[in-house]
Design a protein around this motif. Sequence first.
Motif, PDB file in Angstrom:
ATOM      1  N   ARG A   9      -4.441   1.950  -0.395  1.00  0.00           N
ATOM      2  CA  ARG A   9      -3.877   2.040   0.954  1.00  0.00           C
ATOM      3  C   ARG A   9      -4.294   3.359   1.595  1.00  0.00           C
ATOM      4  O   ARG A   9      -4.200   4.401   0.930  1.00  0.00           O
ATOM      5  CB  ARG A   9      -2.355   2.057   0.879  1.00  0.00           C
ATOM      6  CG  ARG A   9      -1.783   0.829   0.275  1.00  0.00           C
ATOM      7  CD  ARG A   9      -0.281   0.969   0.226  1.00  0.00           C
ATOM      8  NE  ARG A   9       0.301  -0.217  -0.368  1.00  0.00           N
ATOM      9  CZ  ARG A   9       1.568  -0.541  -0.265  1.00  0.00           C
ATOM     10  NH1 ARG A   9       2.402   0.248   0.393  1.00  0.00           N
ATOM     11  NH2 ARG A   9       2.020  -1.640  -0.815  1.00  0.00           N
ATOM     12  N   GLN A  43      -2.224  -3.605   4.447  1.00  0.00           N
ATOM     13  CA  GLN A  43      -1.149  -3.385   3.471  1.00  0.00           C
ATOM     14  C   GLN A  43      -0.425  -2.066   3.749  1.00  0.00           C
ATOM     15  O   GLN A  43       0.788  -1.980   3.594  1.00  0.00           O
ATOM     16  CB  GLN A  43      -1.707  -3.405   2.048  1.00  0.00           C
ATOM     17  CG  GLN A  43      -0.602  -3.496   1.030  1.00  0.00           C
ATOM     18  CD  GLN A  43      -1.118  -3.599  -0.396  1.00  0.00           C
ATOM     19  OE1 GLN A  43      -1.069  -2.637  -1.145  1.00  0.00           O
ATOM     20  NE2 GLN A  43      -1.599  -4.765  -0.781  1.00  0.00           N
ATOM     21  N   GLN A 138      -2.401  -9.275  -1.212  1.00  0.00           N
ATOM     22  CA  GLN A 138      -3.279  -8.610  -2.186  1.00  0.00           C
ATOM     23  C   GLN A 138      -4.049  -9.649  -3.017  1.00  0.00           C
ATOM     24  O   GLN A 138      -5.226  -9.470  -3.312  1.00  0.00           O
ATOM     25  CB  GLN A 138      -2.447  -7.683  -3.080  1.00  0.00           C
ATOM     26  CG  GLN A 138      -3.291  -6.907  -4.057  1.00  0.00           C
ATOM     27  CD  GLN A 138      -2.646  -5.602  -4.499  1.00  0.00           C
ATOM     28  OE1 GLN A 138      -1.751  -5.075  -3.844  1.00  0.00           O
ATOM     29  NE2 GLN A 138      -3.100  -5.068  -5.609  1.00  0.00           N
ATOM     30  N   ASP A 141      -6.807 -10.680  -0.895  1.00  0.00           N
ATOM     31  CA  ASP A 141      -7.897  -9.685  -0.883  1.00  0.00           C
ATOM     32  C   ASP A 141      -8.875  -9.978  -2.013  1.00  0.00           C
ATOM     33  O   ASP A 141     -10.093  -9.968  -1.830  1.00  0.00           O
ATOM     34  CB  ASP A 141      -7.365  -8.261  -1.126  1.00  0.00           C
ATOM     35  CG  ASP A 141      -6.542  -7.735   0.018  1.00  0.00           C
ATOM     36  OD1 ASP A 141      -6.805  -8.135   1.163  1.00  0.00           O
ATOM     37  OD2 ASP A 141      -5.633  -6.915  -0.236  1.00  0.00           O
ATOM     38  N   GLN A 156      -0.331  -1.330 -10.616  1.00  0.00           N
ATOM     39  CA  GLN A 156      -0.831  -2.514  -9.917  1.00  0.00           C
ATOM     40  C   GLN A 156      -0.836  -3.772 -10.794  1.00  0.00           C
ATOM     41  O   GLN A 156      -1.095  -4.868 -10.308  1.00  0.00           O
ATOM     42  CB  GLN A 156      -2.253  -2.251  -9.403  1.00  0.00           C
ATOM     43  CG  GLN A 156      -2.335  -1.142  -8.373  1.00  0.00           C
ATOM     44  CD  GLN A 156      -1.559  -1.499  -7.108  1.00  0.00           C
ATOM     45  OE1 GLN A 156      -1.808  -2.517  -6.493  1.00  0.00           O
ATOM     46  NE2 GLN A 156      -0.595  -0.660  -6.761  1.00  0.00           N
TER      47      GLN A 156
HETATM   48  N1  TRP Z   1      -1.913  -2.113  -3.696  1.00  0.00           N
HETATM   49  C1  TRP Z   1      -3.009  -1.196  -3.722  1.00  0.00           C
HETATM   50  C2  TRP Z   1      -2.432   0.227  -3.508  1.00  0.00           C
HETATM   51  O1  TRP Z   1      -1.264   0.379  -3.325  1.00  0.00           O
HETATM   52  C3  TRP Z   1      -4.054  -1.449  -2.663  1.00  0.00           C
HETATM   53  C4  TRP Z   1      -4.650  -2.828  -2.690  1.00  0.00           C
HETATM   54  C5  TRP Z   1      -4.594  -3.749  -1.683  1.00  0.00           C
HETATM   55  C6  TRP Z   1      -5.403  -3.419  -3.753  1.00  0.00           C
HETATM   56  N2  TRP Z   1      -5.226  -4.873  -2.031  1.00  0.00           N
HETATM   57  C7  TRP Z   1      -5.750  -4.722  -3.281  1.00  0.00           C
HETATM   58  C8  TRP Z   1      -5.804  -2.993  -5.036  1.00  0.00           C
HETATM   59  C9  TRP Z   1      -6.484  -5.581  -4.076  1.00  0.00           C
HETATM   60  C10 TRP Z   1      -6.535  -3.883  -5.828  1.00  0.00           C
HETATM   61  C11 TRP Z   1      -6.877  -5.170  -5.354  1.00  0.00           C
HETATM   62  O2  TRP Z   1      -3.152   1.185  -3.480  1.00  0.00           O
END
Ligand code: TRP
Length: 335
Positions: A9, A43, A138, A141, A156
């Motif tokens: 982020r 996000q 996510q 993504d 994560q």
């Molecule tokens: N959640 C992750 C963070 O807080 C950022 C993120 C968004 C991410 N989409 C993702 C990480 C997809 C890995 C894969 O930094």
Amino acid sequence: MKTILTGDRPTGKLHLGHYFGSLENRVKMQYDYDTYILIADVQALTDNFNNPEKVRENVRELALDYLSVGIDPKQSHIYIQSLVPQTAELTVYFSNLVSVPRLFRNPTTKFELTQKQELFGNTGESITYGFLGYPVSQAADIATVNGNIVPVGEDQLPHIEQAREIVRKFNNIYGDTFNEPEAVLSDNPRIKGLDGSEKMSKSLNNCIYLSDDDETITKKVMTAVTDPNKIRKDDPANPEVCMVYYYHKLIKNPNISTVCTECRNGERGCVFCKKELARNIIEFLKPIQERRKYYEERPEEIERILKEGTEATRKKAEEIMKRVRENMKLNYFDE
Ligand code: TRP
């Protein structure tokens, strides 16, 4: 070739915890995979929807951090999440494949909720749909580029697990479409703070940033927590409980066994040991900061890298989404 999708982020500068927790891994792996690194502005807005300036400013900061640690734009596509709208589309389709109670059970979401409660009091009424649902976006993504491999820090893991469940369900209902993504952790998936906390984290105010200047680094290292039983500089001590030793190991001090023996024998004062660590961290960050300076002086190059990275990601995402729409019977006007 397998595909990597990962990112952060854009909410602040990256620090040593990010570096050893995941960035180092990403830099190494980018040569062997088709690599997509996302700047997760959408996000970031789930937490900062009332502060869009902050998110916008940090997009370039994050790109700068990525480039300075050695994410190579010839190997990796660095892209801006909001400019790949296929992700938003897939988020909507995915949202049918996860229950609300399941989202509430996500351990990282739960932890973030407790943090919010501590900061703002009871937030039951103000949990937004966007916040609760960000793990779904996510998952999208990762799936919009059909990612296999997701190098991330430990916090994560619940999100990647949730992404696997969603993708599996999608494949079961609509036919085989996506890879089940796998998280890849570094050898040190969670980096402790110099203050001895379990995690180096902006909110704990215990970070050494990749962009800190020499003086700031030295000052921060001098505050590191050492063995509390060591009172005088020639007292023998236990390096295993000392954050200075922990960081000597982390940045791979070649004389680590000497550091250890001298500390145990009371032949190494903490001030001396900290000064050596500060020097080593400064030395370690030097190439990173030189690359940063190069890109700081060439904002148009960062602009180009982000544009090209986003364009390439959009192209790949559209290919995948064609298949998704086909499999979901949404391809009304296609032959
Ligand atoms: N959640 C992750 C963070 O807080 C950022 C993120 C968004 C991410 N989409 C993702 C990480 C997809 C890995 C894969 O930094």
